[in-house]
Design a protein around this motif. Structure first.
Motif, PDB file in Angstrom:
ATOM      1  N   GLY A 257      -0.861  -0.019   5.931  1.00 11.22           N
ATOM      2  CA  GLY A 257       0.114  -0.859   4.849  1.00 11.22           C
ATOM      3  C   GLY A 257      -0.781  -2.395   4.882  1.00 11.22           C
ATOM      4  O   GLY A 257      -1.656  -2.837   5.380  1.00 11.22           O
TER       5      GLY A 257
ATOM      6  N   GLU B  50       0.855  -1.146  -0.053  1.00  7.23           N
ATOM      7  CA  GLU B  50       0.109   0.088  -0.135  1.00  7.23           C
ATOM      8  C   GLU B  50       0.977   1.213   0.048  1.00  7.23           C
ATOM      9  O   GLU B  50       0.568   2.249   0.206  1.00  7.23           O
TER      10      GLU B  50
ATOM     11  N   ALA C 296       3.981  -6.444   4.628  1.00 10.52           N
ATOM     12  CA  ALA C 296       4.970  -5.473   4.981  1.00 10.52           C
ATOM     13  C   ALA C 296       5.327  -5.601   6.396  1.00 10.52           C
ATOM     14  O   ALA C 296       6.324  -5.204   6.680  1.00 10.52           O
TER      15      ALA C 296
ATOM     16  N   SER D 289       2.855   2.597   2.202  1.00  5.96           N
ATOM     17  CA  SER D 289       2.917   3.587   3.460  1.00  5.96           C
ATOM     18  C   SER D 289       4.326   3.466   4.148  1.00  5.96           C
ATOM     19  O   SER D 289       4.467   4.209   5.038  1.00  5.96           O
ATOM     20  N   ASN D 290       5.146   2.823   3.663  1.00  5.48           N
ATOM     21  CA  ASN D 290       6.466   3.005   4.250  1.00  5.48           C
ATOM     22  C   ASN D 290       7.459   3.153   3.032  1.00  5.48           C
ATOM     23  O   ASN D 290       8.693   2.769   3.415  1.00  5.48           O
TER      24      ASN D 290
END
Ligand code: EPU
Length: 331
Positions: free
Chosen positions: A109, A45, A113, A47-48
């Motif tokens: 996420g 996603e 992950a 997000s990191n």
């Protein structure tokens, strides 16, 4: 070229040469074979991960789905495809009385992950629930798995992160004890009158919503740097200069210092350079105020890193994955 802007939560405008959606192991293998001669990046996603410039390769978008639950007298066993959303899995478990993930509510996420980063929050790291992690190994072209020990977990670290690019996680197998001791050690959770998985879940969501910016409203990728660990003598030296320095004990006699405090103490909180900023409520989170440019983000992150090194003699490491033209880049 395909746009990546909406595919990473920091939201810098960036493109890639090609983008393929992967919804089965077969489609994953097929795409890898087609694009193997160019830089490849497997993305959940986002997000990191922050794309700081255009990526001259192929991005494979993880849409592997499926949750399978079984149980025996002592444990719940969950086998979850890596493209499932993490928070939805937490909700799924809470609704079924499967305890353990509640401290990790609302972490953005995918499930895949989670072991890469060894996600952690409010006293719990995911490693404690991991039985094994299944993956596709790029070099051999085979499926394989690591048990928990082989994953070599550490604080926000794993073998998957250290050896990035070698393996693509396809599913994660969790084991959660039925007799689970709830974790309420983190300050605000200790104040809960009647601790239950539900009340921890609610409190964690409340704290996160207060402190951390919602990526759908203000682009960000969570904590930008890891919390550093330093030696006891280094800590005592800093404490003599800053008597209120917050600190936690870490393995092997080391001391963990919140990076947020170091950054905050140097006056970065709320700072804005171009459209890149340091969040006003949590100095560890860098944010996109609208049209942030990759070079502005790198500039601010390097400035923070440099000033922390100069003032505290501490080397900050980034926690987020920064992606440049054809690979991960270092600050
Ligand atoms: N602090 C400041 N200024 C700030 C914010 C915090 O001085 O602007 C100090 C305070 O003393 C506070 C301490 O830093 O007590 C720690 O802050 P906080 O509890 O917010 O946690 P953190 O260490 O900054 C870590 C994780 C977060 C996780 C929280 C809660 C890392 C890199 N970050 O942050 O994880 O949610 O603990 O457990 O370990 C993430 O990984 O993306 C993430 C958000």
């Amino acid at each position: 070229m395909q746009s990546l802007t909406s595919l990473h939560t920091f939201g810098i405008q960036a493109k890639c040469n090609s983008l393929e959606t992967v919804d089965s192991v077969d489609s994953l293998v097929y795409a890898i074979n087609i694009y193997k001669n160019q830089p490849l990046l497997f993305l959940g996603e986002g997000s990191n991960t922050i794309f700081v410039e255009d990526f001259e390769g192929c991005v494979l978008l993880n849409k592997l789905k499926g949750v399978h639950v079984s149980e025996d007298d002592e444990f719940y066993h969950l086998s979850v495809a890596s493209g499932e959303n993490w928070h939805e899995l937490v909700v799924f478990c809470i609704e079924r009385g499967i305890n353990g993930f509640e401290n990790l509510a609302l972490i953005p996420g995918t499930v895949g992950a989670a072991p890469i980063q060894n996600i952690g929050a409010y006293g719990v790291e995911i490693e404690r629930f991991i039985h094994s992690v299944e993956f596709y190994e790029i070099e051999s072209g085979r499926m394989a798995y690591f048990n928990r020990k082989e994953c070599e977990f550490a604080y926000r670290e794993s073998r998957f992160k250290r050896e990035a690019g070698k393996r693509i996680i396809t599913s994660v197998n969790f084991v959660l004890p039925k007799q689970y001791q709830l974790v309420t050690s983190y300050g605000p959770l200790a104040e809960l009158k009647e601790a239950s998985a539900q009340s921890i879940f609610k409190k964690v969501i409340e704290i996160r919503q207060q402190k951390l910016p919602d990526p759908s409203k203000l682009g960000n990728a969570g904590s930008f740097f890891k919390n550093p660990t330093i030696s006891m003598s280094h800590f005592l030296d800093l404490q003599s200069r800053y008597p209120d320095i917050p600190h936690f004990s870490a393995p092997e006699g080391m001391i963990k210092i919140p990076a947020a405090w170091l950054i905050d103490t140097l006056g970065f909180k709320g700072v804005k350079q171009g459209d890149v900023g340091c969040h006003q409520h949590q100095a560890l989170v860098l944010v996109n105020h609208g049209n942030a440019k990759g070079k502005d983000l790198i500039y601010l992150a390097r400035d923070i890193k440099q000033q922390v090194a100069n003032h505290f003699n501490i080397e900050l490491e980034n926690e987020v994955r920064l992606i440049g033209r054809d690979n991960a880049i270092e600050l």
